[in-house]
Enzyme design. Structure first.
Site, PDB file in Angstrom:
ATOM      1  N   ARG A  57      45.652 -37.151 -68.588  1.00 43.05           N
ATOM      2  CA  ARG A  57      46.604 -38.251 -68.454  1.00 43.05           C
ATOM      3  C   ARG A  57      46.459 -39.042 -67.153  1.00 43.05           C
ATOM      4  NH1 ARG A  57      51.427 -34.303 -70.231  1.00 43.05           N
ATOM      5  NH2 ARG A  57      49.840 -32.848 -69.525  1.00 43.05           N
TER       6      ARG A  57
ATOM      7  N   THR B 127      46.668 -22.149 -71.274  1.00 42.34           N
ATOM      8  CA  THR B 127      47.203 -21.425 -70.110  1.00 42.34           C
ATOM      9  C   THR B 127      47.241 -19.908 -70.348  1.00 42.34           C
ATOM     10  OG1 THR B 127      49.370 -22.107 -70.980  1.00 42.34           O
ATOM     11  CG2 THR B 127      48.554 -23.280 -69.065  1.00 42.34           C
TER      12      THR B 127
ATOM     13  N   ASN C  90      51.285 -35.242 -63.786  1.00 44.05           N
ATOM     14  CA  ASN C  90      50.473 -35.552 -64.953  1.00 44.05           C
ATOM     15  C   ASN C  90      49.968 -36.990 -64.955  1.00 44.05           C
ATOM     16  OD1 ASN C  90      50.627 -32.971 -66.152  1.00 44.05           O
ATOM     17  ND2 ASN C  90      52.724 -33.416 -66.771  1.00 44.05           N
TER      18      ASN C  90
ATOM     19  N   TYR D 226      32.645 -53.307 -25.201  1.00 42.69           N
ATOM     20  CA  TYR D 226      32.121 -52.182 -25.977  1.00 42.69           C
ATOM     21  C   TYR D 226      31.577 -51.153 -25.004  1.00 42.69           C
ATOM     22  CZ  TYR D 226      29.246 -49.099 -28.662  1.00 42.69           C
ATOM     23  OH  TYR D 226      28.700 -47.954 -29.187  1.00 42.69           O
TER      24      TYR D 226
ATOM     25  N   ARG E 107      21.082 -61.916 -12.788  1.00 41.00           N
ATOM     26  CA  ARG E 107      21.096 -63.200 -13.488  1.00 41.00           C
ATOM     27  C   ARG E 107      20.367 -64.211 -12.620  1.00 41.00           C
ATOM     28  NH1 ARG E 107      25.539 -65.206 -10.285  1.00 41.00           N
ATOM     29  NH2 ARG E 107      27.372 -63.875 -10.431  1.00 41.00           N
TER      30      ARG E 107
END
Ligand code: UD1
Ligand code: MG
Length: 481
Positions: free
Chosen positions: A18, A82, A230, A369, A443
């Site tokens: 189900r 069962t 179920n 980061y 740089r």
């Protein structure tokens, strides 16, 4: 008190048609664990002699889900009901006197309720004692048919009810105590006389009752404990109840939760006194909070350990991380596995970290980061700093010392080390180690060309004036056509 004469049998071999799922029903999660794990966890305080789980459909995955528990596995193949599942488990139950039987799909059951059921069973010297539930809408469930006020005569499955029996709203939860010496001969008499051609454990009840054995039914103190899963709607409801229980546990332990129904906490999470959880927070896995921590709205912590007085500001995410005392994270921070913020450190907005130690009092306030990196104490990392830890094949470490000042928009091409007290000029690409107390500048030097911009503007204006205007119009018309 250990129950040396008791075994627990969990029936978990069924498919759960189900649910409309390719995954076995008992593997679906509710309240932060699979259904089968929830049931095993609920039984463990009983200290039964043995816990036997009957598996069948997706046997390997179901056994895998509970392998960390002390559980014995029995394979039921094919699944013929069962009652058949109990017969398959018979040998594994040894000489135990009593079996507590539970379905794998009713996870809300509590150990206290099972203890009370066992006590009733023992006191009544019963052959079977059923945990029953009274429901306003009993449809779908097997009904308890009493032959007197105290005795049960049968359980009748929903598909086999007479019109009169359909009115009965006391249902079988599928949780029982059986005296095994009496169950086996009764089960031997049960025939697969139903539309599925299965041997129903529930049919053993009528056999026992008609042989004059005592069959009792005890109504569960909380109807929700018998809720089977179920359908997907049942799963959602069971999940909601587990989450509510967990939040109540935290609130009882001194945690403030705002709009509690929006907050989701996994079962193993702990939180110290005076913590505050704002709306829409999720605490997952084995997350632990110290005292007085504040987790602001929308934040999600997975397997993360917090010391005391930690603040996680809005919409931050942390996984497998450690946040020591007094640290502040976010808003909008992402801490990936292996992040460790030492006492008083700060990680601010739009910062991502991974395998990173951020030293005591060190700040990474914005847009960075920091991966495979170790930062010392009292260091300041400027906005836009990136550790370039990956060359496409391997990962390399960045080590930055104590009291370092990193100017904004710097990149560290790992492997690279920066000594204590160093300065990094803004906009640097650092490819070589920087000694302690040095200035690292990576740089090209800026040059200012005097009058360049004014000259450029004059040239552009002159060029525009020189172009014949009619040509332009002609072109534009052509394009339109
Ligand atoms: C069962 C009961 C019903 C009760 C309801 C409560 C029977 C026949 N009916 O119905 O009276 O009201 O539970 O939820 O028992 N299983 C096996 N092997 C099998 C078949 C089932 O291990 O061959 C397991 C399932 O995995 C499940 C449990 O037994 O965990 C119950 O089976 P399920 O199919 O859910 O029975 P229900 O129709 O719910
Ligand atoms: Mg069921």
């Amino acid at each position: 008190m250990p129950n040396n004469d008791v075994v627990v049998v969990i029936l978990a071999a069924g498919k759960g048609t189900r649910l409309k799922s390719s995954r076995a029903k008992v593997l679906h999660p509710a309240g932060g664990r699979s259904l089968i794990e929830q049931v095993v966890a609920a039984c463990s305080p009983l200290k039964a002699k043995r816990v036997v789980t009957v598996v069948g459909h997706q046997a390997e995955q179901v056994s895998g889900a509970i392998e960390s528990y002390d559980v014995e596995i029995v394979l039921q193949q094919p699944q013929n009901g069962t009652g058949h599942a109990m017969l398959v488990a018979k040998r594994a139950l040894g000489n135990a006197k009593i079996a507590i039987v539970l379905p794998g799909d009713a996870p809300l059951i509590r150990a206290e309720t099972l203890r009370a059921l066992l006590a009733t069973h023992r006191a009544g010297d019963a052959a079977a004692t059923i945990l029953s539930v009274v429901l306003a809408d009993p449809s779908g469930y097997g009904r308890i048919i009493r032959k007197s006020e105290t005795r049960v005569g049968a359980i009748v499955e929903d598909s086999q009810l007479t019109t009169e029996q359909r009115e009965v709203n006391e249902i079988n939860s599928s949780i029982y105590c059986f005296t095994l010496g009496k169950l086996w001969p009764a089960l031997a008499k049960v025939k697969p006389e139903n539309k599925h051609r299965e041997i129903y454990l529930t049919d053993a009840i009528a056999v026992l009752a008609s042989a004059g054995e005592t069959v009792l039914a005890q109504v569960a103190p909380d109807a929700r404990e018998g809720l089977g899963c179920n359908t997907r709607a049942d799963l959602a409801e069971v999940d909601r109840i587990f989450r509510e229980r967990k939040r109540e546990e935290l609130m009882t332990a001194g945690v403030t939760i705002q709009l509690p129904e929006t907050v989701l906490v996994d079962p193993d999470v702990t939180a110290g006194e005076d913590c505050t959880l704002e709306p829409c927070v999720q605490l997952l896995g084995k997350t632990k909070l110290g005292e007085r921590c504040k987790i602001e709205t929308g934040s999600v912590l997975q397997d993360t350990i917090l010391g005391d007085d930690v603040t996680v500001r809005v919409h931050s995410v942390a996984e497998k991380s450690r946040l020591d005392k007094g640290t502040i994270v976010g808003p909008f921070a992402r801490l990936r596995p292996g992040t460790h913020l030492k006492a008083g450190a700060r990680v601010g907005n739009f910062v991502e970290t991974k395998q990173a130690v951020i030293g005591e009092g060190t700040k990474v306030p914005h847009l960075s980061y920091i991966g495979d990196a170790k930062l010392g104490a009292k260091t300041n990392i400027g906005a836009g700093t990136i550790t370039c830890n990956y060359d496409g094949v391997n990962k390399y470490p960045t080590t930055i010392g104590n009291k370092v000042f990193v100017g904004s928009d710097s990149i560290f091409v790992a492997p690279v080390r920066v000594g204590d007290g160093a300065y990094i000029a803004a906009g640097s690409a650092i490819t070589e180690n920087v000694p302690a107390d040095a200035l690292g500048i990576g740089r090209t030097r800026q040059t200012n060309k005097k009058g360049w911009a004014a000259k450029k503007r004059r040239q552009m204006a002159a060029a525009a004036h020189a172009k014949p205007a009619h040509k332009k119009v002609h072109k534009a018309k052509k394009r339109r056509r």
